[in-house]
Scaffold this motif. Structure first.
Motif, PDB file in Angstrom:
ATOM      1  N   ASP A 359      73.611 -38.022 108.344  1.00 49.45           N
ATOM      2  CA  ASP A 359      72.255 -38.489 108.686  1.00 49.45           C
ATOM      3  C   ASP A 359      71.516 -38.871 107.400  1.00 49.45           C
ATOM      4  O   ASP A 359      70.846 -38.055 106.783  1.00 49.45           O
ATOM      5  CB  ASP A 359      71.498 -37.388 109.424  1.00 49.45           C
ATOM      6  CG  ASP A 359      70.148 -37.884 109.925  1.00 49.45           C
ATOM      7  OD1 ASP A 359      69.956 -39.104 109.973  1.00 49.45           O
ATOM      8  OD2 ASP A 359      69.286 -37.035 110.254  1.00 49.45           O
ATOM      9  N   VAL A 360      71.671 -40.120 106.967  1.00 49.70           N
ATOM     10  CA  VAL A 360      70.999 -40.633 105.765  1.00 49.70           C
ATOM     11  C   VAL A 360      70.244 -41.898 106.126  1.00 49.70           C
ATOM     12  O   VAL A 360      70.447 -42.476 107.211  1.00 49.70           O
ATOM     13  CB  VAL A 360      72.011 -40.919 104.627  1.00 49.70           C
ATOM     14  CG1 VAL A 360      72.637 -39.629 104.123  1.00 49.70           C
ATOM     15  CG2 VAL A 360      73.089 -41.886 105.110  1.00 49.70           C
ATOM     16  N   ALA A 394      80.117 -43.085 107.201  1.00 48.17           N
ATOM     17  CA  ALA A 394      79.006 -43.220 106.240  1.00 48.17           C
ATOM     18  C   ALA A 394      78.811 -41.877 105.554  1.00 48.17           C
ATOM     19  O   ALA A 394      78.545 -40.867 106.225  1.00 48.17           O
ATOM     20  CB  ALA A 394      77.730 -43.657 106.940  1.00 48.17           C
ATOM     21  N   ARG A 395      78.944 -41.853 104.231  1.00 46.53           N
ATOM     22  CA  ARG A 395      78.823 -40.615 103.473  1.00 46.53           C
ATOM     23  C   ARG A 395      77.922 -40.841 102.261  1.00 46.53           C
ATOM     24  O   ARG A 395      77.997 -41.889 101.598  1.00 46.53           O
ATOM     25  CB  ARG A 395      80.191 -40.117 103.005  1.00 46.53           C
ATOM     26  CG  ARG A 395      81.148 -39.778 104.124  1.00 46.53           C
ATOM     27  CD  ARG A 395      82.485 -39.301 103.590  1.00 46.53           C
ATOM     28  NE  ARG A 395      83.435 -38.994 104.663  1.00 46.53           N
ATOM     29  CZ  ARG A 395      84.199 -39.896 105.275  1.00 46.53           C
ATOM     30  NH1 ARG A 395      84.128 -41.166 104.899  1.00 46.53           N
ATOM     31  NH2 ARG A 395      85.021 -39.541 106.233  1.00 46.53           N
ATOM     32  N   ARG A 396      77.106 -39.835 101.977  1.00 46.53           N
ATOM     33  CA  ARG A 396      76.216 -39.918 100.810  1.00 46.53           C
ATOM     34  C   ARG A 396      77.018 -39.647  99.538  1.00 46.53           C
ATOM     35  O   ARG A 396      77.782 -38.687  99.461  1.00 46.53           O
ATOM     36  CB  ARG A 396      75.073 -38.912 100.933  1.00 46.53           C
ATOM     37  CG  ARG A 396      74.157 -38.899  99.738  1.00 46.53           C
ATOM     38  CD  ARG A 396      72.920 -38.081  99.985  1.00 46.53           C
ATOM     39  NE  ARG A 396      72.036 -38.095  98.828  1.00 46.53           N
ATOM     40  CZ  ARG A 396      70.794 -37.642  98.835  1.00 46.53           C
ATOM     41  NH1 ARG A 396      70.271 -37.129  99.949  1.00 46.53           N
ATOM     42  NH2 ARG A 396      70.052 -37.694  97.750  1.00 46.53           N
ATOM     43  N   GLN A 397      76.811 -40.531  98.535  1.00 44.07           N
ATOM     44  CA  GLN A 397      77.439 -40.377  97.225  1.00 44.07           C
ATOM     45  C   GLN A 397      76.355 -40.504  96.158  1.00 44.07           C
ATOM     46  O   GLN A 397      76.014 -41.607  95.730  1.00 44.07           O
ATOM     47  CB  GLN A 397      78.518 -41.451  96.996  1.00 44.07           C
ATOM     48  CG  GLN A 397      79.650 -41.437  98.005  1.00 44.07           C
ATOM     49  CD  GLN A 397      80.556 -40.228  97.821  1.00 44.07           C
ATOM     50  OE1 GLN A 397      80.578 -39.594  96.759  1.00 44.07           O
ATOM     51  NE2 GLN A 397      81.304 -39.892  98.864  1.00 44.07           N
ATOM     52  N   ARG A 400      73.379 -43.109  96.605  1.00 44.08           N
ATOM     53  CA  ARG A 400      73.750 -44.218  97.487  1.00 44.08           C
ATOM     54  C   ARG A 400      74.518 -43.669  98.687  1.00 44.08           C
ATOM     55  O   ARG A 400      74.941 -42.510  98.706  1.00 44.08           O
ATOM     56  CB  ARG A 400      74.591 -45.251  96.745  1.00 44.08           C
ATOM     57  CG  ARG A 400      76.014 -44.805  96.463  1.00 44.08           C
ATOM     58  CD  ARG A 400      76.838 -45.903  95.803  1.00 44.08           C
ATOM     59  NE  ARG A 400      78.264 -45.633  95.840  1.00 44.08           N
ATOM     60  CZ  ARG A 400      78.926 -44.917  94.968  1.00 44.08           C
ATOM     61  NH1 ARG A 400      78.287 -44.356  93.940  1.00 44.08           N
ATOM     62  NH2 ARG A 400      80.235 -44.723  95.088  1.00 44.08           N
ATOM     63  N   VAL A 401      74.694 -44.542  99.666  1.00 45.58           N
ATOM     64  CA  VAL A 401      75.511 -44.199 100.819  1.00 45.58           C
ATOM     65  C   VAL A 401      76.670 -45.194 100.868  1.00 45.58           C
ATOM     66  O   VAL A 401      76.478 -46.406 100.687  1.00 45.58           O
ATOM     67  CB  VAL A 401      74.689 -44.230 102.123  1.00 45.58           C
ATOM     68  CG1 VAL A 401      74.037 -45.582 102.339  1.00 45.58           C
ATOM     69  CG2 VAL A 401      75.578 -43.883 103.318  1.00 45.58           C
ATOM     70  N   ASP A 402      77.872 -44.680 101.064  1.00 41.63           N
ATOM     71  CA  ASP A 402      79.066 -45.514 101.176  1.00 41.63           C
ATOM     72  C   ASP A 402      79.431 -45.643 102.652  1.00 41.63           C
ATOM     73  O   ASP A 402      79.766 -44.640 103.313  1.00 41.63           O
ATOM     74  CB  ASP A 402      80.228 -44.907 100.408  1.00 41.63           C
ATOM     75  CG  ASP A 402      80.084 -45.106  98.907  1.00 41.63           C
ATOM     76  OD1 ASP A 402      79.196 -45.874  98.511  1.00 41.63           O
ATOM     77  OD2 ASP A 402      80.848 -44.486  98.141  1.00 41.63           O
ATOM     78  N   VAL A 403      79.354 -46.862 103.166  1.00 41.47           N
ATOM     79  CA  VAL A 403      79.776 -47.155 104.538  1.00 41.47           C
ATOM     80  C   VAL A 403      81.185 -47.735 104.461  1.00 41.47           C
ATOM     81  O   VAL A 403      81.400 -48.754 103.796  1.00 41.47           O
ATOM     82  CB  VAL A 403      78.812 -48.134 105.231  1.00 41.47           C
ATOM     83  CG1 VAL A 403      79.284 -48.414 106.656  1.00 41.47           C
ATOM     84  CG2 VAL A 403      77.403 -47.578 105.244  1.00 41.47           C
ATOM     85  N   LEU A 470      75.267 -48.873  99.535  1.00 45.24           N
ATOM     86  CA  LEU A 470      73.839 -49.227  99.609  1.00 45.24           C
ATOM     87  C   LEU A 470      73.000 -48.128  98.996  1.00 45.24           C
ATOM     88  O   LEU A 470      73.314 -46.941  99.162  1.00 45.24           O
ATOM     89  CB  LEU A 470      73.431 -49.425 101.094  1.00 45.24           C
ATOM     90  CG  LEU A 470      74.150 -50.520 101.872  1.00 45.24           C
ATOM     91  CD1 LEU A 470      73.776 -50.417 103.346  1.00 45.24           C
ATOM     92  CD2 LEU A 470      73.779 -51.891 101.309  1.00 45.24           C
ATOM     93  N   PRO A 471      71.890 -48.494  98.289  1.00 49.15           N
ATOM     94  CA  PRO A 471      70.997 -47.471  97.734  1.00 49.15           C
ATOM     95  C   PRO A 471      70.312 -46.690  98.843  1.00 49.15           C
ATOM     96  O   PRO A 471      69.961 -47.240  99.890  1.00 49.15           O
ATOM     97  CB  PRO A 471      69.993 -48.274  96.905  1.00 49.15           C
ATOM     98  CG  PRO A 471      70.604 -49.617  96.716  1.00 49.15           C
ATOM     99  CD  PRO A 471      71.474 -49.854  97.914  1.00 49.15           C
ATOM    100  N   LEU A 472      70.103 -45.394  98.618  1.00 52.19           N
ATOM    101  CA  LEU A 472      69.381 -44.577  99.582  1.00 52.19           C
ATOM    102  C   LEU A 472      67.894 -44.943  99.572  1.00 52.19           C
ATOM    103  O   LEU A 472      67.342 -45.368  98.566  1.00 52.19           O
ATOM    104  CB  LEU A 472      69.543 -43.091  99.255  1.00 52.19           C
ATOM    105  CG  LEU A 472      70.927 -42.504  99.516  1.00 52.19           C
ATOM    106  CD1 LEU A 472      70.997 -41.078  98.985  1.00 52.19           C
ATOM    107  CD2 LEU A 472      71.279 -42.519 100.998  1.00 52.19           C
ATOM    108  N   ALA A 473      67.244 -44.752 100.704  1.00 51.42           N
ATOM    109  CA  ALA A 473      65.808 -45.023 100.806  1.00 51.42           C
ATOM    110  C   ALA A 473      65.033 -43.936 100.060  1.00 51.42           C
ATOM    111  O   ALA A 473      65.443 -42.799  99.998  1.00 51.42           O
ATOM    112  CB  ALA A 473      65.396 -45.048 102.266  1.00 51.42           C
TER     113      ALA A 473
END
Length: 473
Positions: A359-360, A394-397, A400-403, A470-473
């Motif tokens: 959940d990101v 989708a995982r947070r790294q 950023r998040v990697d889809v 993608l960059p996280l919000a």
């Protein structure tokens, strides 16, 4: 050497030379100015005293006159006065009087009475009716021991019957000279420092503006999506806007030429197929064959429409330099929407889809991200074996998040790895046919607009995996 540094050095050179010239002029003019003021004062004093002693000199009673006695007493007095921070403790005037032959009759210092001063300029010139003054060293080897002598004629009617000279050591005003020079140097140093700070500020501003313009030009040269930075309304801003306008025109012209060339090339095959099928339909043939040619015409027409639609979508994102608006988006609903869009293709292919997402949130354009995920999923469906599983995760790294979209197909051949993101480049799919070759270029442009990246690699356990970061919000 950078242009900002060159301008700064040139500015310092000009300011330094100007400061040196002005300080040098001021320093050289202080001493003459002070001495001219001193001479003017001595002239007034000598003229006044000459008029006071004239009656006694005419009467021959100079030595016993009250005026002469007061002058002697004046020479012996001491004072304690502070003038602009400089302490004065002695009276520095020396006064002597000569007769019409230049012989000293009176001397407040009482050392040269009876001496012949007719050769000294102050006495010599005054006896001739001219302005008499001289500056003589008390010590021939000491430049600072000079004494200024200013004379005034003592008259009996129109005749000069004597000379009164007032002398004052130049050393008595030297402290004032040095004080003025010190103040000039201090103020000059402050002015030079302020000029240095102004020059540094100007050089920093110029370097900063040129650096932003240079970074913009380098990004344009590298083919990156970049906006013209805010450069103000001065000449640099005008230059930046001119470069932006020139870039838009040149890129537009080159883009249209390239687009028309590639579009014409890609449309040749379906147009030729439609043309051939249409020509064959003019001949008599069995109904099954006629139906087959009609299906071919419809398929090729659909291919053309799909090609044009995707190409127009790619054109829009390629020409777009930034997102018009951004919104906070939860990643899980985006993945679910992409899965819903691909449900029919998944069913037709007999492929299962598994979603694994944290959940990101990201910040961006919902429609563009949905289309990009749809393209990645469409590629995976096309290369996945029937009955296999596709994983959409989708995982947070970090920040950023990697889809990722992974299939279990044959993977990417080595020869195709470097060309996957080329426009119109595609690999044959296992079920036959090829894609438009515009899906991955579209995804790449969307990733750039969102400040992210995309890549497609072979997974270590088999199959291919697309990764959209993608960059996280």
């Amino acid at each position: 050497m950078r242009i900002g540094l060159r301008i700064l050095l040139g500015y310092f050179l000009v300011v330094g030379l100007a400061a040196w010239f002005l300080l040098n002029v001021f320093m050289q003019q202080v001493k003459p100015g002070v001495r001219s003021t001193q001479e003017d004062t001595l002239v007034d004093t000598a003229q006044l005293l000459a008029s006071l002693v004239a009656p006694d000199l005419r009467a021959g009673t100079l030595d016993a006159s009250p005026v002469a006695q007061r002058l002697r007493d004046h020479a012996q007095r001491s004072v304690d006065i502070e003038i602009n921070g400089i302490r004065k403790r002695t009276l520095d005037y020396r006064i002597y009087i000569t007769d019409r032959h230049g012989v000293v009759l009176f001397d407040t210092s009482r050392r040269d009475v009876g001496q012949d001063y007719s050769r000294w300029n102050d006495v010599y010139l005054t006896l001739q009716g001219k302005y008499g003054a001289r500056s003589t060293r008390a010590d021939a080897y000491d430049e600072l021991s000079t004494v200024m002598y200013v004379a005034a004629p003592i008259r009996d009617g129109d005749q000069v019957i004597g000379v009164l000279t007032v002398a004052k050591p130049n050393a008595s005003v030297q402290p004032f000279v040095e004080r003025s020079q010190r103040i000039i140097l201090q103020r000059g140093a402050v002015l030079l420092l302020l000029s240095l700070l102004v020059g540094l500020a100007f050089a920093w501003w110029l370097h900063h503006a040129l650096a932003r313009l240079m970074r913009y030009a380098q990004a344009v040269e590298a083919g990156q999506k970049v906006m013209l930075p805010e450069l103000g309304k001065d000449e640099i801003g005008t230059l930046g806007r001119a470069l932006e306008a020139m870039r838009v025109r040149l890129e537009g012209k080159e883009y249209v030429e390239q687009l028309m060339h590639t579009l014409a090339h890609e449309l040749k095959s379906p147009i030729a197929a439609i043309q051939a099928s249409a020509e064959l339909l003019h001949e008599d043939m069995p109904a099954p064959e006629r139906a087959q040619f009609l299906v071919s015409i419809l398929e090729q027409n659909a291919r053309q429409r799909q090609l044009i639609d995707k190409l127009l979508a790619l054109v829009r994102v390629e020409k777009q330099q930034h997102l018009d608006s951004r919104e906070h988006l939860a990643i899980v609903p985006l993945l679910e929407q992409a899965a819903q869009d691909g449900a029919a293709a998944l069913a037709a292919r007999g492929v299962q889809l598994q979603i694994e997402a944290q959940d990101v949130h990201v910040k961006g354009d919902r429609l563009l991200l949905r289309q990009a995920l749809g393209n990645l999923l469409d590629n995976a469906i096309g290369f996945a074996p029937p009955g296999s599983m596709i994983t959409l995760a989708a995982r947070r790294q970090g920040e950023r998040v990697d889809v990722t979209v992974r299939d279990h197909g044959a993977g990417i051949p080595d020869f195709a790895t470097a060309r996957l993101f080329e426009r119109f480049y595609s690999l044959p799919r296992p079920g036959g046919g090829k894609s438009t070759g515009l899906g991955l270029p579209f995804v790449r442009e969307v990733a750039l607009l969102h400040g992210g990246t995309v890549e497609v690699v072979n997974h270590r356990d088999g199959g291919a995996e697309a990764r959209l970061a993608l960059p996280l919000a």
